[in-house]
Motif scaffolding. Sequence first.
Motif, PDB file in Angstrom:
ATOM      1  N   ARG A 115       0.840  -1.202   0.000  1.00  0.00           N
ATOM      2  CA  ARG A 115       0.000   0.000   0.000  1.00  0.00           C
ATOM      3  C   ARG A 115       0.874   1.250   0.000  1.00  0.00           C
ATOM      4  O   ARG A 115       1.645   1.483   0.933  1.00  0.00           O
ATOM      5  CB  ARG A 115      -0.902  -0.009   1.230  1.00  0.00           C
ATOM      6  CG  ARG A 115      -1.773   1.216   1.398  1.00  0.00           C
ATOM      7  CD  ARG A 115      -2.935   1.191   0.443  1.00  0.00           C
ATOM      8  NE  ARG A 115      -3.725   2.397   0.558  1.00  0.00           N
ATOM      9  CZ  ARG A 115      -4.767   2.696  -0.224  1.00  0.00           C
ATOM     10  NH1 ARG A 115      -5.127   1.851  -1.183  1.00  0.00           N
ATOM     11  NH2 ARG A 115      -5.436   3.804  -0.064  1.00  0.00           N
ATOM     12  N   ASP A 116       0.770   2.066  -1.070  1.00  0.00           N
ATOM     13  CA  ASP A 116       1.478   3.345  -1.160  1.00  0.00           C
ATOM     14  C   ASP A 116       2.976   3.202  -0.888  1.00  0.00           C
ATOM     15  O   ASP A 116       3.582   3.961  -0.119  1.00  0.00           O
ATOM     16  CB  ASP A 116       0.880   4.365  -0.178  1.00  0.00           C
ATOM     17  CG  ASP A 116      -0.570   4.709  -0.512  1.00  0.00           C
ATOM     18  OD1 ASP A 116      -0.925   4.624  -1.700  1.00  0.00           O
ATOM     19  OD2 ASP A 116      -1.319   5.047   0.416  1.00  0.00           O
ATOM     20  N   GLY A 117       3.583   2.213  -1.479  1.00  0.00           N
ATOM     21  CA  GLY A 117       5.018   2.055  -1.383  1.00  0.00           C
ATOM     22  C   GLY A 117       5.518   1.300  -0.179  1.00  0.00           C
ATOM     23  O   GLY A 117       6.740   1.194   0.018  1.00  0.00           O
ATOM     24  N   HIS A 118       4.624   0.794   0.666  1.00  0.00           N
ATOM     25  CA  HIS A 118       5.068   0.000   1.803  1.00  0.00           C
ATOM     26  C   HIS A 118       4.022  -1.055   2.119  1.00  0.00           C
ATOM     27  O   HIS A 118       2.897  -1.000   1.632  1.00  0.00           O
ATOM     28  CB  HIS A 118       5.325   0.883   3.037  1.00  0.00           C
ATOM     29  CG  HIS A 118       4.144   1.697   3.426  1.00  0.00           C
ATOM     30  ND1 HIS A 118       3.914   2.983   2.945  1.00  0.00           N
ATOM     31  CD2 HIS A 118       3.108   1.426   4.258  1.00  0.00           C
ATOM     32  CE1 HIS A 118       2.802   3.456   3.454  1.00  0.00           C
ATOM     33  NE2 HIS A 118       2.281   2.536   4.245  1.00  0.00           N
ATOM     34  N   THR A 119       4.417  -2.008   2.943  1.00  0.00           N
ATOM     35  CA  THR A 119       3.488  -3.072   3.294  1.00  0.00           C
ATOM     36  C   THR A 119       2.755  -2.741   4.580  1.00  0.00           C
ATOM     37  O   THR A 119       3.309  -2.119   5.488  1.00  0.00           O
ATOM     38  CB  THR A 119       4.232  -4.420   3.461  1.00  0.00           C
ATOM     39  OG1 THR A 119       5.234  -4.281   4.475  1.00  0.00           O
ATOM     40  CG2 THR A 119       4.865  -4.846   2.159  1.00  0.00           C
ATOM     41  N   VAL A 120       1.505  -3.148   4.646  1.00  0.00           N
ATOM     42  CA  VAL A 120       0.699  -3.013   5.858  1.00  0.00           C
ATOM     43  C   VAL A 120       0.080  -4.377   6.149  1.00  0.00           C
ATOM     44  O   VAL A 120      -0.166  -5.174   5.239  1.00  0.00           O
ATOM     45  CB  VAL A 120      -0.415  -1.945   5.712  1.00  0.00           C
ATOM     46  CG1 VAL A 120       0.188  -0.566   5.513  1.00  0.00           C
ATOM     47  CG2 VAL A 120      -1.353  -2.290   4.551  1.00  0.00           C
ATOM     48  N   SER A 121      -0.156  -4.634   7.427  1.00  0.00           N
ATOM     49  CA  SER A 121      -0.743  -5.921   7.783  1.00  0.00           C
ATOM     50  C   SER A 121      -1.447  -5.811   9.120  1.00  0.00           C
ATOM     51  O   SER A 121      -1.204  -4.892   9.907  1.00  0.00           O
ATOM     52  CB  SER A 121       0.335  -7.018   7.837  1.00  0.00           C
ATOM     53  OG  SER A 121       1.301  -6.721   8.828  1.00  0.00           O
ATOM     54  N   VAL A 122      -2.322  -6.727   9.365  1.00  0.00           N
ATOM     55  CA  VAL A 122      -3.003  -6.866  10.650  1.00  0.00           C
ATOM     56  C   VAL A 122      -2.975  -8.341  11.036  1.00  0.00           C
ATOM     57  O   VAL A 122      -2.627  -9.198  10.229  1.00  0.00           O
ATOM     58  CB  VAL A 122      -4.467  -6.369  10.591  1.00  0.00           C
ATOM     59  CG1 VAL A 122      -4.530  -4.874  10.343  1.00  0.00           C
ATOM     60  CG2 VAL A 122      -5.264  -7.137   9.538  1.00  0.00           C
ATOM     61  N   GLY A 123      -3.344  -8.608  12.263  1.00  0.00           N
ATOM     62  CA  GLY A 123      -3.559  -9.985  12.676  1.00  0.00           C
ATOM     63  C   GLY A 123      -5.031 -10.324  12.605  1.00  0.00           C
ATOM     64  O   GLY A 123      -5.856  -9.498  12.207  1.00  0.00           O
TER      65      GLY A 123
END
Length: 224
Positions: A144-152
């Motif tokens: 997302r927008d040049g970087h990674t995002v995550s949740v559990g």
Amino acid sequence: MSTLLPTLAAAAPVAAGWSVHSVWLRRQLHRARRDPLTGLPTRAAFERQAARLVARRPAVVLVIDLDGFKHLNDHHGHSAGDAVLRGTASALAELTDTLADRRGAVVARLGGDEFAAALPLPDPVAVPWLLRGLHDCLCAPLWRDGHTVSVGASIGACLTADLPAPGLSLALRRADEAMYTAKRGGGGWYVADGPAPTRSTANGRRAGRRGTHHHSAVPGGEAS
């Protein structure tokens, strides 16, 4: 005959108008039954379909809550949160596609970062495989927008075959208890152990009892 054609010609625009209006009404009803962000059914639509499913055949009912979602919104913005919610919806939709041979599967967004599913699953041996794969998919990072995002994710499951009588309300309650048990353990998945009595907790959730538990660390921040 001389008056019939003019009468039909005059009525045609009215009939066409009613037809367009009927299409518009059907579309409005369809939209009202769907969450506008994810496209999944809303709670009311889910409960109608899932109730029919669990009344007819053995099923597994799931309640899913994303862990670290507030942290994600606070640090990356609501657009990133929306992307994660849409990704969660896609993962759940793929789950029903995987089980396409088992008609009646339904998934929904209950609200916020909470989702539910009801899946025909007569063989309980398949449940750990199903939950492990779903959990891994929900926790996978998104670009997302040049970087990674995550949740559990915390997933609670209830097998309707374990209940004294098929019923969606009890199955959802037991799945909700199991989900909160998984969340208290740091995320993962947990299978409810029959129709046990419930206990209230400080934050309003209900504590579950022992079941099949797969613990997983929560990526992306603290549990929400």
